[in-house]
Write an enzyme that holds these catalytic residues in place. Structure first.
Site, PDB file in Angstrom:
ATOM      1  N   GLY A  11      21.172  91.446  76.006  1.00 45.01           N
ATOM      2  CA  GLY A  11      22.096  90.419  76.520  1.00 45.01           C
ATOM      3  C   GLY A  11      22.998  89.855  75.446  1.00 45.01           C
ATOM      4  N   GLY A  14      26.697  87.686  75.834  1.00 46.77           N
ATOM      5  CA  GLY A  14      26.803  86.386  76.489  1.00 46.77           C
ATOM      6  C   GLY A  14      27.199  85.278  75.531  1.00 46.77           C
ATOM      7  N   GLN A  15      27.132  84.055  76.030  1.00 52.59           N
ATOM      8  CA  GLN A  15      27.570  82.893  75.247  1.00 52.59           C
ATOM      9  C   GLN A  15      26.809  82.792  73.929  1.00 52.59           C
ATOM     10  OE1 GLN A  15      26.455  79.044  76.743  1.00 52.59           O
ATOM     11  NE2 GLN A  15      27.924  77.962  75.456  1.00 52.59           N
ATOM     12  N   ASP A  37      23.794  95.301  75.774  1.00 52.20           N
ATOM     13  CA  ASP A  37      24.064  94.509  76.976  1.00 52.20           C
ATOM     14  C   ASP A  37      24.309  95.473  78.120  1.00 52.20           C
ATOM     15  OD1 ASP A  37      25.380  92.589  78.937  1.00 52.20           O
ATOM     16  OD2 ASP A  37      25.162  91.242  77.233  1.00 52.20           O
ATOM     17  N   ARG A  39      26.835  94.931  80.132  1.00 53.50           N
ATOM     18  CA  ARG A  39      28.283  94.882  80.400  1.00 53.50           C
ATOM     19  C   ARG A  39      29.051  94.730  79.087  1.00 53.50           C
ATOM     20  NH1 ARG A  39      30.434  89.091  80.225  1.00 53.50           N
ATOM     21  NH2 ARG A  39      28.585  88.019  79.546  1.00 53.50           N
ATOM     22  N   TYR A 137      15.900  80.178  88.787  1.00 48.97           N
ATOM     23  CA  TYR A 137      16.031  80.351  87.333  1.00 48.97           C
ATOM     24  C   TYR A 137      14.865  79.661  86.621  1.00 48.97           C
ATOM     25  CZ  TYR A 137      18.329  79.624  82.725  1.00 48.97           C
ATOM     26  OH  TYR A 137      18.651  79.566  81.390  1.00 48.97           O
ATOM     27  N   LYS A 141      11.740  81.345  84.527  1.00 49.36           N
ATOM     28  CA  LYS A 141      11.565  81.007  83.105  1.00 49.36           C
ATOM     29  C   LYS A 141      10.199  80.356  82.859  1.00 49.36           C
ATOM     30  CE  LYS A 141      15.577  82.170  81.103  1.00 49.36           C
ATOM     31  NZ  LYS A 141      15.743  82.939  79.868  1.00 49.36           N
ATOM     32  N   ILE A 167      23.871  74.529  75.861  1.00 43.87           N
ATOM     33  CA  ILE A 167      24.374  74.908  74.533  1.00 43.87           C
ATOM     34  C   ILE A 167      25.903  74.830  74.544  1.00 43.87           C
ATOM     35  CG2 ILE A 167      24.387  76.689  72.757  1.00 43.87           C
ATOM     36  CD1 ILE A 167      21.568  75.811  73.346  1.00 43.87           C
TER      37      ILE A 167
HETATM   38  N1  LIG Z   1      23.655  78.837  77.321  1.00 47.55           N
HETATM   39  C1  LIG Z   1      22.799  77.879  77.590  1.00 47.55           C
HETATM   40  O1  LIG Z   1      23.180  76.706  77.692  1.00 47.55           O
HETATM   41  C2  LIG Z   1      21.338  78.218  77.763  1.00 47.55           C
HETATM   42  C3  LIG Z   1      20.446  77.159  77.999  1.00 47.55           C
HETATM   43  C4  LIG Z   1      19.096  77.456  78.182  1.00 47.55           C
HETATM   44  C5  LIG Z   1      18.652  78.763  78.074  1.00 47.55           C
HETATM   45  N2  LIG Z   1      19.545  79.772  77.856  1.00 47.55           N
HETATM   46  C6  LIG Z   1      19.020  81.137  77.792  1.00 47.55           C
HETATM   47  O2  LIG Z   1      19.538  81.796  76.642  1.00 47.55           O
HETATM   48  C7  LIG Z   1      19.740  83.188  76.943  1.00 47.55           C
HETATM   49  C8  LIG Z   1      21.193  83.563  76.629  1.00 47.55           C
HETATM   50  O3  LIG Z   1      22.025  82.717  77.391  1.00 47.55           O
HETATM   51  P1  LIG Z   1      23.609  82.840  77.430  1.00 47.55           P
HETATM   52  O4  LIG Z   1      24.135  81.496  77.649  1.00 47.55           O
HETATM   53  O5  LIG Z   1      24.082  83.667  76.312  1.00 47.55           O
HETATM   54  O6  LIG Z   1      23.777  83.616  78.828  1.00 47.55           O
HETATM   55  P2  LIG Z   1      25.033  84.464  79.325  1.00 47.55           P
HETATM   56  O7  LIG Z   1      24.967  84.490  80.821  1.00 47.55           O
HETATM   57  O8  LIG Z   1      26.271  84.010  78.678  1.00 47.55           O
HETATM   58  O9  LIG Z   1      24.663  85.902  78.766  1.00 47.55           O
HETATM   59  C9  LIG Z   1      23.608  86.651  79.295  1.00 47.55           C
HETATM   60  C10 LIG Z   1      23.895  88.104  79.023  1.00 47.55           C
HETATM   61  O10 LIG Z   1      22.854  88.873  79.658  1.00 47.55           O
HETATM   62  C11 LIG Z   1      23.464  90.028  80.157  1.00 47.55           C
HETATM   63  N3  LIG Z   1      22.656  90.617  81.230  1.00 47.55           N
HETATM   64  C12 LIG Z   1      22.541  90.191  82.517  1.00 47.55           C
HETATM   65  N4  LIG Z   1      21.767  91.035  83.201  1.00 47.55           N
HETATM   66  C13 LIG Z   1      21.383  92.000  82.326  1.00 47.55           C
HETATM   67  C14 LIG Z   1      20.590  93.162  82.440  1.00 47.55           C
HETATM   68  N5  LIG Z   1      20.030  93.511  83.615  1.00 47.55           N
HETATM   69  N6  LIG Z   1      20.378  93.919  81.338  1.00 47.55           N
HETATM   70  C15 LIG Z   1      20.948  93.592  80.159  1.00 47.55           C
HETATM   71  N7  LIG Z   1      21.737  92.519  79.990  1.00 47.55           N
HETATM   72  C16 LIG Z   1      21.936  91.740  81.070  1.00 47.55           C
HETATM   73  C17 LIG Z   1      24.837  89.590  80.661  1.00 47.55           C
HETATM   74  O11 LIG Z   1      25.733  90.687  80.773  1.00 47.55           O
HETATM   75  C18 LIG Z   1      25.236  88.576  79.610  1.00 47.55           C
HETATM   76  O12 LIG Z   1      26.049  89.140  78.601  1.00 47.55           O
HETATM   77  C19 LIG Z   1      19.369  83.374  78.409  1.00 47.55           C
HETATM   78  O13 LIG Z   1      18.058  83.883  78.495  1.00 47.55           O
HETATM   79  C20 LIG Z   1      19.441  81.981  78.971  1.00 47.55           C
HETATM   80  O14 LIG Z   1      18.555  81.829  80.055  1.00 47.55           O
HETATM   81  C21 LIG Z   1      20.868  79.529  77.701  1.00 47.55           C
END
Ligand SMILES: NC(=O)c1ccc[n+]([C@@H]2O[C@H](COP(=O)([O-])OP(=O)(O)OC[C@H]3O[C@@H](n4cnc5c(N)ncnc54)[C@H](O)[C@@H]3O)[C@@H](O)[C@H]2O)c1
Length: 329
Positions: A11, A14-15, A37, A39, A137, A141, A167
């Site tokens: 992943g 992502g962000q 990833d 995508r 979700y 988790k 975040i």
């Molecule tokens: N950003 C936040 O505020 C926040 C807060 C709490 C927890 N988290 C956790 O941190 C982690 C990263 O979060 P983020 O904000 O970068 O999320 P995001 O949604 O920006 O990125 C998640 C990434 O996972 C990829 N993904 C989705 N399905 C997939 C699959 N089947 N196989 C491979 N990749 C796949 C997506 O393409 C994406 O690039 C996550 O586990 C999220 O639950 C994030």
């Protein structure tokens, strides 16, 4: 611990991954960080729900650590619960099984404040508050936290869990979570746009600067094993903020900034979550210390986003602005 590691990130696009991967590359060397990833333009295409492909990749790379970021976030998950479950639980299960099979030393699992439900104390929510979440979700988790403790006990796998709040960073766009507004509000301010906020004005939530989250995560993953005393994870706190607090901090620097509060389904999700986190165990056990509060983060967000916009505008006009973002607040 030794700095020589081989790291697999899922992943990565992502962000958080877009900021964490460069930080890992800087720390461990580009050649030792393998990022994947499902995508985007990434070096390794991997769908974590594909059990065979995941195991094959882990067998090939033989990582010492896996940072498992792949997930479907809270707001998107409520709209597509089947995919949220498949990715957030089955995909994670695949990672844990592959880690055991290939003798990976450590796995990072990012959990969330969404594991807490409406019956948890809302202020300064402690690590041991009840986890009875009301979103798919949060349910996945919370199960993931229990799985971490089970794999640790049953297989001796060192799975490490942090409960992240929302975040906030300037480097990347958020991916469908309930706290996305806290990034988008700064972009609207820099663009001179009126901001339509999907949460009500006083809906406070725990928040954390991206820079703190990335640094804290790496510090946690490098902490000596005997310091990790909570097998199902630690709250990682920064500060607590409501939309009106963010708007006020922006208006101190940009008095014309305007906001409308138009709460939607995300406000109901946020209402079931904590307002602030008690992260005293992380501070005590492995030395967690956030650096950004709302004021410092607001200055940095507006500075970096503004500098990036100015650089893009200058580029479009054919001028060169060297290192504009690096000069931001
Ligand atoms: N950003 C936040 O505020 C926040 C807060 C709490 C927890 N988290 C956790 O941190 C982690 C990263 O979060 P983020 O904000 O970068 O999320 P995001 O949604 O920006 O990125 C998640 C990434 O996972 C990829 N993904 C989705 N399905 C997939 C699959 N089947 N196989 C491979 N990749 C796949 C997506 O393409 C994406 O690039 C996550 O586990 C999220 O639950 C994030």
């Amino acid at each position: 611990m030794q700095v020589q590691q081989r790291i697999l990130v899922t992943g990565c696009n992502g962000q958080i991954g877009q900021v964490l991967v460069p930080a890992l590359q800087q720390r461990y060397g580009k050649q030792n960080v393998f990022h994947s990833d499902v995508r985007g333009d990434v070096p390794i295409h991997l769908d974590v729900t594909d059990t065979t492909a995941l195991l094959k990749l882990v067998q090939e790379i033989r990582p010492t650590m896996i940072y498992h970021l792949a997930a479907v976030l809270s707001a998107t998950g409520e709209r597509d619960p089947v995919r949220a479950w498949q990715v957030n639980l089955n995909g994670y299960f695949n990672v844990l099984e592959a880690a055991v099979a290939c003798k990976v030393e450590r796995v990072f699992f990012p959990s969330t404040i969404a594991v807490y439900g409406p019956d948890a104390p809302r202020e300064a929510t402690p690590d041991d508050a009840p986890t009875r979440p009301t979103t798919i979700y949060g349910i996945a988790k919370a199960a993931g936290e229990n799985l971490a403790a089970w794999y640790r006990k049953k297989h001796g796998l060192d799975v490490r869990v942090l409960r992240y709040p929302g975040i906030i960073g300037w480097e990347s766009a958020p991916g469908g979570g309930t706290t996305d507004y806290a990034v988008e509000i700064y972009h609207a301010a820099v663009d001179g746009q009126r901001f339509r906020c999907p949460l009500s004005a006083q809906r406070a939530l725990p928040m954390l600067a991206m820079a703190d989250a990335v640094r804290g995560t790496i510090e946690y993953m490098e902490a000596d094993a005997e310091k990790i005393l909570q097998p199902s994870g630690y709250n990682l706190g920064g500060f607590s903020g409501a939309p009106a607090d963010f708007a006020g901090a922006i208006q101190q620097r940009m008095p014309d900034f305007a906001i409308d509060y138009v709460p939607d389904h995300r406000d109901a999700i946020a209402a079931s979550w904590p307002e602030g986190l008690n992260d005293s165990a992380a501070r005590r056990d492995w030395g967690w210390q956030p650096q950004y509060d709302l004021q410092a983060l607001t200055a940095a967000m507006l500075g970096h986003i503004g500098a990036a916009r100015a650089a893009r505008a200058a580029e479009a006009a054919g001028k060169v602005v060297p290192n504009a973002a690096a000069n931001a607040a």
